[in-house]
Design an enzyme around this catalytic site. Structure first.
Site, PDB file in Angstrom:
ATOM      1  N   TYR A 147      56.500  45.058  22.416  1.00  0.00           N
ATOM      2  CA  TYR A 147      55.689  44.021  22.777  1.00  0.00           C
ATOM      3  C   TYR A 147      55.296  44.239  23.657  1.00  0.00           C
ATOM      4  O   TYR A 147      53.562  43.695  24.075  1.00  0.00           O
ATOM      5  CB  TYR A 147      55.638  42.887  21.451  1.00  0.00           C
ATOM      6  CG  TYR A 147      54.230  42.741  21.655  1.00  0.00           C
ATOM      7  CD1 TYR A 147      53.411  42.525  20.856  1.00  0.00           C
ATOM      8  CD2 TYR A 147      54.722  40.738  22.422  1.00  0.00           C
ATOM      9  CE1 TYR A 147      51.606  41.336  21.141  1.00  0.00           C
ATOM     10  CE2 TYR A 147      53.566  40.552  22.593  1.00  0.00           C
ATOM     11  CZ  TYR A 147      51.925  40.065  21.906  1.00  0.00           C
ATOM     12  OH  TYR A 147      51.217  39.401  21.818  1.00  0.00           O
TER      13      TYR A 147
ATOM     14  N   SER B   3      48.014  38.984  26.564  1.00  0.00           N
ATOM     15  CA  SER B   3      48.954  37.099  25.768  1.00  0.00           C
ATOM     16  C   SER B   3      49.853  36.832  27.184  1.00  0.00           C
ATOM     17  O   SER B   3      49.711  37.207  27.887  1.00  0.00           O
ATOM     18  CB  SER B   3      50.261  37.761  24.276  1.00  0.00           C
ATOM     19  OG  SER B   3      51.423  36.863  24.498  1.00  0.00           O
TER      20      SER B   3
END
Length: 284
Positions: free
Chosen positions: A154, A141
């Site tokens: 995360y 990401s």
């Protein structure tokens, strides 16, 4: 050092995790339509009916369950002698304050995003090494290169994906295996809804972070509605296709212009200046 094989045979099977929706589903469909042999997996293969109808081979695979991972890898190796490419897509975003988030939720996040990916790599690599070729594509990401508030765990999981992938790339290059990282920005999938839901549910009513997380919820919702900042899952699928089939796959694929801009800004901006940027973005 031996270079990775320049092209991948369409008969070399591609194993993809997390195909029930979003990026995984789009990738499996794109690769099937390009003529590849695709094993599309999810915790429940009953969610993969459309992919099966399109020509994918669908299987149950839970990246937190050793038996299910091993069963699928063994089946592919028995049938095809090797795994041609592994796409580690399974993952999710659980948001919340570092102080508020229960440790069982943190462990669950890392079990899926990091340890599951690591175990899939360990299971797939032997057949790639013996064949002298293979592709590993790890879905990270833009959050693996920068960090936003209330996404600490995360982001930590995706920073781990980046580090592991960079180390792995050097380790397996002599065996003809290439490793690519895909770094999506805001992609219009269920991810945004999951992040917002976990942010709300992980913040107790009496939390000192309640007002800040409520503001972040609104900011995230607006960001996912902004077409200039987002892209559809097929944009990621296109990059993954390149990573598994190109003569010279890239080390990293950053998806969306907004993600490229943010990563560049973060790399060039001193710490306190970056904090001011984040303050401005989230109105905190």
């Amino acid at each position: 050092m031996k270079e990775p094989e320049k092209t991948m045979n369409h008969n070399d099977p591609i194993l993809i995790t997390g195909c029930s929706s979003g990026i995984g589903e789009a990738t499996a469909l794109r690769l099937v339509r390009a003529g590849h042999t695709v094993y599309a997996t999810a915790r429940k293969s009953s969610t993969l009916t459309a992919l099966a109808q399109a020509g994918a081979i669908t299987r149950d695979l839970d990246v937190t369950d050793e038996e299910s991972m091993r069963a699928v890898v063994d089946e592919i190796v028995t049938e095809h002698c090797r795994i041609g490419a592994l796409v580690n897509n399974a993952g999710y975003g659980a948001y919340g304050a570092v102080e508020d988030t229960p440790m069982h939720a943190v462990r669950k996040q890392f079990d899926t995003n990091v340890f599951g990916m690591a175990r899939m790599i360990q299971l797939a690599l032997p057949s790639m090494r013996l064949a002298g070729r293979g592709r590993i594509v790890n879905i990270s990401s833009m959050g693996g290169r920068l960090t936003f508030p209330f996404g600490g765990y995360y982001h930590a999981s995706k920073h781990a994906v980046e580090a592991m992938s960079d180390a792995l790339r050097f380790e397996v290059k002599p065996f003809g295996v290439s490793v690519s990282i895909v770094e999506p920005g805001l992609i219009t999938t269920r991810f945004g809804g999951t992040a917002a839901t976990t942010l709300s549910t992980s913040t107790p009513d009496g939390s000192p972070y309640r007002a800040a997380t409520a503001a972040l919820d609104k900011s995230m919702a607006k960001s996912y509605e902004n077409r200039l900042m987002t892209a559809g899952p097929d944009a990621v699928a296109k990059a993954i296709e390149h990573a598994v089939s190109a003569r010279r796959p890239r080390t990293r694929y950053v998806i969306t212009p907004a993600a490229r801009s943010l990563i560049t800004i973060r790399a060039l901006t001193p710490g306190r200046a970056w904090d001011r940027v984040v303050h401005g973005v989230f109105g905190m």
